[in-house]
Design a protein around this motif. Structure first.
Motif, PDB file in Angstrom:
ATOM      1  N   LEU A 262       0.974  -1.146  -0.056  1.00  0.00           N
ATOM      2  CA  LEU A 262      -0.136   0.142  -0.245  1.00  0.00           C
ATOM      3  C   LEU A 262       0.758   1.090   0.146  1.00  0.00           C
ATOM      4  O   LEU A 262       0.094   2.141  -0.772  1.00  0.00           O
ATOM      5  CB  LEU A 262      -0.949   0.067   1.092  1.00  0.00           C
ATOM      6  CG  LEU A 262      -2.020   0.850   0.988  1.00  0.00           C
ATOM      7  CD1 LEU A 262      -2.736   1.241   0.139  1.00  0.00           C
ATOM      8  CD2 LEU A 262      -3.010   0.933   2.460  1.00  0.00           C
ATOM      9  N   GLU A 263       2.479   1.145   0.675  1.00  0.00           N
ATOM     10  CA  GLU A 263       2.716   2.767   1.195  1.00  0.00           C
ATOM     11  C   GLU A 263       3.485   2.154  -0.304  1.00  0.00           C
ATOM     12  O   GLU A 263       3.194   4.088  -1.038  1.00  0.00           O
ATOM     13  CB  GLU A 263       4.536   2.614   2.350  1.00  0.00           C
ATOM     14  CG  GLU A 263       3.413   2.248   3.185  1.00  0.00           C
ATOM     15  CD  GLU A 263       3.993   1.935   3.903  1.00  0.00           C
ATOM     16  OE1 GLU A 263       4.943   1.751   3.833  1.00  0.00           O
ATOM     17  OE2 GLU A 263       4.057   2.035   5.518  1.00  0.00           O
ATOM     18  N   ARG A 264       4.077   1.166  -1.041  1.00  0.00           N
ATOM     19  CA  ARG A 264       4.307   1.720  -2.181  1.00  0.00           C
ATOM     20  C   ARG A 264       3.507   2.017  -3.439  1.00  0.00           C
ATOM     21  O   ARG A 264       3.588   3.086  -4.215  1.00  0.00           O
ATOM     22  CB  ARG A 264       5.057   0.230  -3.051  1.00  0.00           C
ATOM     23  CG  ARG A 264       6.084   0.012  -1.934  1.00  0.00           C
ATOM     24  CD  ARG A 264       6.876  -0.880  -3.110  1.00  0.00           C
ATOM     25  NE  ARG A 264       6.219  -2.460  -3.320  1.00  0.00           N
ATOM     26  CZ  ARG A 264       5.903  -3.140  -2.460  1.00  0.00           C
ATOM     27  NH1 ARG A 264       6.268  -3.473  -1.018  1.00  0.00           N
ATOM     28  NH2 ARG A 264       4.894  -4.792  -2.624  1.00  0.00           N
ATOM     29  N   SER A 265       2.325   1.747  -3.661  1.00  0.00           N
ATOM     30  CA  SER A 265       1.253   2.339  -4.308  1.00  0.00           C
ATOM     31  C   SER A 265       1.463   3.814  -4.875  1.00  0.00           C
ATOM     32  O   SER A 265       0.786   4.108  -4.785  1.00  0.00           O
ATOM     33  CB  SER A 265      -0.294   1.080  -4.213  1.00  0.00           C
ATOM     34  OG  SER A 265       0.589  -0.135  -4.255  1.00  0.00           O
ATOM     35  N   LEU A 266       0.842   3.802  -3.296  1.00  0.00           N
ATOM     36  CA  LEU A 266       0.911   5.412  -2.363  1.00  0.00           C
ATOM     37  C   LEU A 266       1.838   6.384  -3.573  1.00  0.00           C
ATOM     38  O   LEU A 266       1.462   7.214  -3.599  1.00  0.00           O
ATOM     39  CB  LEU A 266       0.356   6.178  -0.876  1.00  0.00           C
ATOM     40  CG  LEU A 266      -0.563   5.592  -0.376  1.00  0.00           C
ATOM     41  CD1 LEU A 266      -0.588   5.849   0.789  1.00  0.00           C
ATOM     42  CD2 LEU A 266      -1.163   6.971  -0.886  1.00  0.00           C
ATOM     43  N   ARG A 267       2.966   5.818  -3.332  1.00  0.00           N
ATOM     44  CA  ARG A 267       4.131   7.254  -3.886  1.00  0.00           C
ATOM     45  C   ARG A 267       3.809   7.132  -5.476  1.00  0.00           C
ATOM     46  O   ARG A 267       4.276   7.684  -6.200  1.00  0.00           O
ATOM     47  CB  ARG A 267       5.592   6.245  -3.929  1.00  0.00           C
ATOM     48  CG  ARG A 267       5.799   6.586  -2.163  1.00  0.00           C
ATOM     49  CD  ARG A 267       7.279   5.718  -2.373  1.00  0.00           C
ATOM     50  NE  ARG A 267       7.183   4.412  -1.753  1.00  0.00           N
ATOM     51  CZ  ARG A 267       7.700   3.894  -0.810  1.00  0.00           C
ATOM     52  NH1 ARG A 267       7.074   4.334  -0.349  1.00  0.00           N
ATOM     53  NH2 ARG A 267       8.096   2.983  -1.451  1.00  0.00           N
ATOM     54  N   GLU A 268       3.204   5.429  -5.946  1.00  0.00           N
ATOM     55  CA  GLU A 268       3.150   5.527  -7.306  1.00  0.00           C
ATOM     56  C   GLU A 268       1.747   5.997  -8.201  1.00  0.00           C
ATOM     57  O   GLU A 268       1.978   6.096  -9.125  1.00  0.00           O
ATOM     58  CB  GLU A 268       3.211   4.303  -7.431  1.00  0.00           C
ATOM     59  CG  GLU A 268       4.575   3.422  -7.813  1.00  0.00           C
ATOM     60  CD  GLU A 268       4.351   1.923  -7.752  1.00  0.00           C
ATOM     61  OE1 GLU A 268       3.103   0.753  -8.398  1.00  0.00           O
ATOM     62  OE2 GLU A 268       5.623   1.494  -7.327  1.00  0.00           O
ATOM     63  N   GLY A 269       0.799   6.716  -6.973  1.00  0.00           N
ATOM     64  CA  GLY A 269      -0.267   6.753  -8.228  1.00  0.00           C
ATOM     65  C   GLY A 269      -0.845   6.015  -7.545  1.00  0.00           C
ATOM     66  O   GLY A 269      -2.412   6.289  -8.282  1.00  0.00           O
TER      67      GLY A 269
END
Length: 311
Positions: A262-269
């Motif tokens: 989820l944290e990686r996905s947030l950075r990727e938008g």
């Protein structure tokens, strides 16, 4: 029929008081400042007021049901002297009275949540902890004597509080992960932060539940398995352990995969897939937790010694 009513009331009390304690506690360690105001992130006031109110009602119903079963009376006028004796002359009655008082205090404090969000959650969680701990006096520890009794109570209380902290957190995560609650990146970021903050708390919870669970097993059954495998108590206990193992697998999945995903996905938008996966995992984990509480409510009405003697 009375046994099933007793089990249902125990189940209701366990879930109710665990949510009161655990959800209030979650607001203290996972949220800050105005995030603790009811409605800003979670509907603290409505949920906790309902749990405090139902806690009182379920406690009254539980007392009346137990006294009726013990005395054989069903009319309130005939039950009244038995209830008075139970409340004023037994340790169980003292614990029951304390529970009702602290639940009323929690409800009153939650009325000022918008003005004192942190203080209201602190008082609600403390009152919830005391109310939840009072359930130990209706468990197997109440049948022990001497120092063993106090050690058993201590393990029961720690077990209840740890379980309450976990269940309350799962309810909070399920509410925060609802589809209509994750419409913005800010909300997703808040959920990811809450999951991250729960990591340390969750590790402590797992250790406490595991250790106190083993010690309680030794208090109730002792270091033996042969007779236990053939009893209703043993079967339910092994199902409970299996469900708990499933919760541990899901907790590890959340901690080491879905949370970082989820944290990686947030950075990727692009966070929809990660948010949906975490939501499904939380719902399944919450379902397992509720099933375990149901088994605990049932186990509390059984005696391994009596079952063994009957065989």
């Amino acid at each position: 029929m009375s046994d099933w009513v007793s089990i249902a009331l125990r189940f209701g009390l366990y879930v109710d008081l665990m949510v009161l304690f655990g959800l209030g506690l979650f607001g203290l360690y996972s949220l800050a400042g105005r995030e603790r105001v009811s409605g800003a992130v979670l509907p603290f006031r409505s949920i906790l007021l309902v749990t405090a109110t139902f806690g009182v009602l379920l406690s009254v119903a539980s007392m009346l049901t137990m006294v009726s079963a013990m005395s054989g009376e069903s009319e309130f006028t005939e039950l009244r002297p038995h209830v008075q004796m139970m409340v004023f002359e037994t340790d169980f009655g003292l614990a029951w009275s304390v529970r009702v008082v602290v639940l009323v205090m929690a409800g009153l404090m939650l009325m000022v949540n918008h003005r004192l969000p942190g203080a209201s959650l602190l008082v609600a969680s403390i009152c919830g902890a005391i109310a939840l701990a009072s359930l130990a006096w209706s468990g197997h520890g109440a049948m022990d004597e001497g120092s063993r009794r106090y050690w058993h109570f201590a393990m029961d209380i720690l077990h209840l509080l740890a379980a309450g902290a976990w269940l309350g957190a799962l309810v909070a995560f399920a509410l925060m992960a609802k589809i209509n609650a994750l419409k913005t990146a800010e909300r997703i970021r808040l959920l990811a932060r809450a999951v991250s903050r729960f990591e340390g708390v969750g590790a402590v919870i797992v250790v406490v539940i595991t250790v106190t669970g083993v010690v309680n097993y030794l208090f109730i059954v002792g270091p033996k398995l042969d007779d236990l495998l053939l009893s209703t108590y043993g079967i339910l206990l092994f199902i409970k352990v299996g469900l708990f193992a499933g919760m541990l697998v899901l907790a590890a999945l959340n901690r080491f995969h879905l949370g970082p995903f989820l944290e990686r996905s947030l950075r990727e938008g692009k966070y929809e897939v990660a948010a949906n996966a975490l939501r499904r995992s939380m719902v399944v984990e919450l379902t397992l937790a509720v099933l375990i509480v149901g088994l605990v409510a049932w186990l509390g009405t059984l005696s391994p010694e009596m079952e063994a003697a009957a065989q």
